[in-house]
Enzyme design. Sequence first.
Site, PDB file in Angstrom:
ATOM      1  N   ARG A  63      -2.391  -6.265   0.055  1.00  0.00           N
ATOM      2  CA  ARG A  63      -2.140  -6.230  -1.382  1.00  0.00           C
ATOM      3  C   ARG A  63      -0.736  -5.651  -1.577  1.00  0.00           C
ATOM      4  O   ARG A  63      -0.297  -4.774  -0.817  1.00  0.00           O
ATOM      5  CB  ARG A  63      -3.151  -5.329  -2.106  1.00  0.00           C
ATOM      6  N   ASP A  86       3.270 -11.659   1.680  1.00  0.00           N
ATOM      7  CA  ASP A  86       2.478 -12.680   0.982  1.00  0.00           C
ATOM      8  C   ASP A  86       1.956 -12.133  -0.344  1.00  0.00           C
ATOM      9  O   ASP A  86       1.382 -12.870  -1.141  1.00  0.00           O
ATOM     10  CB  ASP A  86       1.300 -13.130   1.865  1.00  0.00           C
ATOM     11  N   GLU A 136       3.055  -8.889  -8.654  1.00  0.00           N
ATOM     12  CA  GLU A 136       2.945 -10.351  -8.521  1.00  0.00           C
ATOM     13  C   GLU A 136       2.266 -11.035  -9.707  1.00  0.00           C
ATOM     14  O   GLU A 136       2.492 -12.222  -9.949  1.00  0.00           O
ATOM     15  CB  GLU A 136       2.201 -10.722  -7.229  1.00  0.00           C
ATOM     16  N   HIS A 174       1.116 -15.347  -2.315  1.00  0.00           N
ATOM     17  CA  HIS A 174      -0.311 -15.019  -2.135  1.00  0.00           C
ATOM     18  C   HIS A 174      -1.084 -16.266  -1.671  1.00  0.00           C
ATOM     19  O   HIS A 174      -2.046 -16.685  -2.316  1.00  0.00           O
ATOM     20  CB  HIS A 174      -0.897 -14.470  -3.440  1.00  0.00           C
TER      21      HIS A 174
END
Length: 341
Positions: free
Chosen positions: A235, A259, A264, A296
């Site tokens: 995360r 990622d 985000e 993500h």
Amino acid sequence: MRIAFFDTHHFEKDVFQSANEKYGFQIEFLDVRLSAKTARIVEGAEVVCSFVNDKLNEECINVLKEMGVKLIALRSAGFNHVDLTAAHKSNLIVTRVPGYSPYAVAEFGVGLLLTLNRKIHRAYFRVRELNFSLDGLVGFDLHGKTVGVIGTGRIGKIFAQIMTSFGCRVLAVDLQKDSELEKNPGITYTDLQSLCRQSDVISLHVPLTLGTHHIIGEKALSEMKVGVFIINTGRGALIDAKALIKGLKAEKIGGAALDVYEEEEEVFFHDLSDKILKDDTLARLLTFPNVLITSHQAFLTKEALGNIALTTLESIDEFRKTGSVSRSKVVSPEDRIRTGL
Ligand code: NAI
């Protein structure tokens, strides 16, 4: 039974539609994200199906309750975006998909590491422009290097095992040691400080909790080796992005593959190619040649999507038939206390 399906993406709609042939739920696919502002659109739906960047705070939960919702089905493993205490107070059941494909995420993490190290992302664009020069593309052998794995649950365990097959020495940190990994001669459990001091690569696989928030911040970064590679498929808020930028500017960090990103919500999963990027931290991160950012997508395999759809609809079907859902798929305030969220 009607399901209000928030934050629908093309990649999942067909998968859910075909999994639903067996159940015949009335699924209403909505483009908007679920938040206190949008929660009223659920009118008439007993179930909401929610994705990782929806905002299920107390205010949103109260509106859902008022609108007659009984079940919140998260189509994710993580549940840090839900106020579970508020859901419990409102008698709303919250389900999740605990382990849809740990291979999808672990393999993507390895892909990020290989791409970043061997600069495949840069080589791809160069060659397309007929630039066949190799200057600036030197990487390092992973064989013989030390890889730190923070969190050896479903995903971290597979990532650690893949790394040992590359000939890496793995150092691991977890609140609970995995008995199978403990027997592996290539893997040693240690503490965070030793992991940071010795690792050439560090990969994050812990959930976001109060205990893991900014686990990679100024202090941990100061312990790390010069040239360390950091991979984050966990995360965003596991890393203090501002401290990371400092480390990248100082050339202490050899590379970062992310990622997930702390802020985000406003950016990932959207096409913003004709917009002005407002997030200065993300904008700065995107300027580094040794930073690789993906939106993500580590979970995004056919197998994972199929499992997410099946497990989510199975839970909703169980609720339709019995009025409850088995404990293994439900998240409750105890999980919130356990994780400190
Ligand atoms: P898991 O629950 O199987 O494993 C997490 C591990 O972290 C557990 O072994 C737990 O003991 C450990 N842990 C928790 N707090 C800790 C702490 N303070 N210090 C050390 N260890 C700690 O979870 P799983 O399935 O492996 O997923 C890990 C995370 O990956 C998820 O929580 C989620 O945030 C992220 N994820 C990201 C995806 C993506 O597409 N990028 C997709 C799926 C999950």
